[in-house]
Design a protein around this motif. Structure first.
Motif, short mmCIF file in Angstrom:
data_model
loop_
_atom_site.label_atom_id
_atom_site.label_comp_id
_atom_site.label_asym_id
_atom_site.label_seq_id
_atom_site.Cartn_x
_atom_site.Cartn_y
_atom_site.Cartn_z
N VAL A 50 0.63 -0.87 -0.13
CA VAL A 50 -0.01 -0.10 -0.06
C VAL A 50 0.77 1.15 -0.13
O VAL A 50 0.49 2.22 -0.70
CB VAL A 50 -1.18 0.15 1.47
N GLY A 51 2.16 0.74 0.75
CA GLY A 51 2.88 2.34 1.03
C GLY A 51 3.65 2.89 -0.60
O GLY A 51 3.79 3.80 -0.60
N HIS A 52 4.06 1.27 -1.06
CA HIS A 52 4.62 1.15 -2.32
C HIS A 52 3.18 2.17 -3.99
O HIS A 52 3.82 2.79 -4.51
CB HIS A 52 4.73 0.52 -2.54
N VAL A 53 2.38 1.73 -3.94
CA VAL A 53 0.95 2.90 -4.08
C VAL A 53 1.13 4.19 -3.82
O VAL A 53 0.81 4.79 -4.93
CB VAL A 53 -0.23 2.01 -3.67
N MET A 54 0.82 4.65 -2.58
CA MET A 54 0.65 5.36 -2.83
C MET A 54 2.59 6.55 -2.88
O MET A 54 1.95 7.52 -3.14
CB MET A 54 1.52 5.88 -0.79
N ASP A 55 3.71 5.94 -2.89
CA ASP A 55 4.58 6.79 -3.18
C ASP A 55 4.71 6.94 -4.49
O ASP A 55 5.14 8.16 -5.18
CB ASP A 55 5.68 5.79 -2.98
N TYR A 56 3.71 6.28 -5.61
CA TYR A 56 3.92 5.34 -6.76
C TYR A 56 2.37 6.99 -7.28
O TYR A 56 2.60 7.71 -8.36
CB TYR A 56 2.95 4.69 -7.43
N CYS A 62 4.50 14.68 -8.84
CA CYS A 62 6.30 15.58 -8.26
C CYS A 62 7.55 15.18 -9.35
O CYS A 62 7.63 15.69 -9.83
CB CYS A 62 6.76 15.24 -6.84
N ASN A 63 7.11 14.11 -10.07
CA ASN A 63 7.71 13.45 -11.20
C ASN A 63 9.29 13.38 -10.46
O ASN A 63 10.26 13.43 -10.84
CB ASN A 63 7.99 14.58 -12.18
N CYS A 64 9.02 12.60 -9.17
CA CYS A 64 10.40 12.22 -8.66
C CYS A 64 10.14 11.08 -7.96
O CYS A 64 9.09 10.62 -7.81
CB CYS A 64 10.38 13.32 -7.35
N ASN A 65 11.60 10.62 -7.59
CA ASN A 65 11.26 8.80 -6.74
C ASN A 65 11.12 9.46 -5.63
O ASN A 65 12.01 10.15 -4.58
CB ASN A 65 12.77 8.31 -6.99
N VAL A 66 10.45 8.10 -5.10
CA VAL A 66 10.68 8.19 -3.42
C VAL A 66 11.43 7.31 -3.13
O VAL A 66 10.86 6.39 -3.44
CB VAL A 66 8.37 8.19 -2.80
N GLY A 67 12.46 7.91 -2.16
CA GLY A 67 12.91 6.02 -1.84
C GLY A 67 13.14 6.30 -0.29
O GLY A 67 12.28 6.74 0.35
N PRO A 68 14.38 5.60 0.00
CA PRO A 68 14.18 5.32 2.01
C PRO A 68 14.64 6.73 2.39
O PRO A 68 14.05 6.33 3.21
CB PRO A 68 15.22 4.07 1.66
N LEU A 69 15.01 8.06 2.23
CA LEU A 69 15.13 9.11 2.42
C LEU A 69 14.50 9.64 2.32
O LEU A 69 15.50 11.01 2.40
CB LEU A 69 17.13 9.14 2.45
N GLY A 70 13.40 9.88 1.73
CA GLY A 70 12.67 10.96 0.66
C GLY A 70 13.06 11.09 -0.46
O GLY A 70 13.36 9.41 -2.02
N ASP A 71 12.13 12.05 -0.91
CA ASP A 71 12.39 12.20 -2.81
C ASP A 71 13.84 12.49 -3.15
O ASP A 71 14.37 12.72 -2.65
CB ASP A 71 11.53 13.60 -3.00
N SER A 72 14.19 11.82 -4.45
CA SER A 72 14.89 11.52 -5.53
C SER A 72 14.32 12.52 -6.60
O SER A 72 13.80 11.97 -6.92
CB SER A 72 15.35 10.60 -5.35
N ALA A 73 15.64 13.17 -7.27
CA ALA A 73 15.45 13.53 -8.83
C ALA A 73 15.91 12.32 -9.50
O ALA A 73 15.37 12.40 -10.62
CB ALA A 73 16.49 14.83 -8.84
N TYR A 74 16.50 11.00 -9.02
CA TYR A 74 16.39 10.16 -9.74
C TYR A 74 15.79 9.32 -10.17
O TYR A 74 15.37 8.55 -9.30
CB TYR A 74 17.86 9.80 -9.99
N THR A 75 14.97 9.31 -11.08
CA THR A 75 14.35 8.29 -11.84
C THR A 75 14.17 7.63 -12.75
O THR A 75 14.79 6.65 -13.41
CB THR A 75 12.32 9.45 -12.12
N ASP A 76 13.02 6.71 -13.18
CA ASP A 76 13.33 5.91 -14.38
C ASP A 76 14.13 6.07 -15.62
O ASP A 76 14.40 5.71 -16.35
CB ASP A 76 11.79 4.80 -14.46
#
Length: 117
Positions: A50-56, A62-76
């Motif tokens: 469910v957390g993964h769906v919310m991250d998606y 935001c067009n950003c990746n949600v990583g273990p330490l917060g948002d990141s500009a590094y995406t797919d």
């Protein structure tokens, strides 16, 4: 992804063509990598899924990746990349080795060759 424990729970890795910004002739294929904030494993970890769906949803807004330490500009679409393809299992461990040995070798490869595109 590769299970990474409690804090770094999921690590995605793969190869793709190197972009021109890495340098022509340096490598034909590059290794990309991305950490995930929550695992996608609905059968074994339904709450994290469910957390993964919310991250998606956050990723899409935001067009950003949600990583273990917060948002990141590094995406797919803008991944962290290294200018070589990932070593094949036989190159990392020519004979049967422990997972720990392979992880140390992978860590060494990534620290040595990690670049931002």
């Amino acid at each position: 992804g590769i299970p990474e424990g409690k804090v770094l729970s999921s690590f995605l890795v793969g190869t793709r063509s190197c972009p021109a910004s890495i340098g022509k002739g340096l490598a034909e294929s590059c290794t990309w990598m991305q950490f995930e904030g929550s695992d996608w494993d609905p059968l074994h970890k339904p709450v994290e899924s469910v957390g993964h769906v919310m991250d998606y949803v956050h990723y899409k807004t935001c067009n950003c990746n949600v990583g273990p330490l917060g948002d990141s500009a590094y995406t797919d679409w803008n991944p962290l990349m290294a200018p070589t393809s990932m070593a094949q299992p036989g190159e990392v461990c020519p004979v049967q080795c422990s997972v720990n040995t392979a992880e140390r070798r992978l860590d060494w490869i990534l620290r040595r060759q990690l670049v931002h595109v």
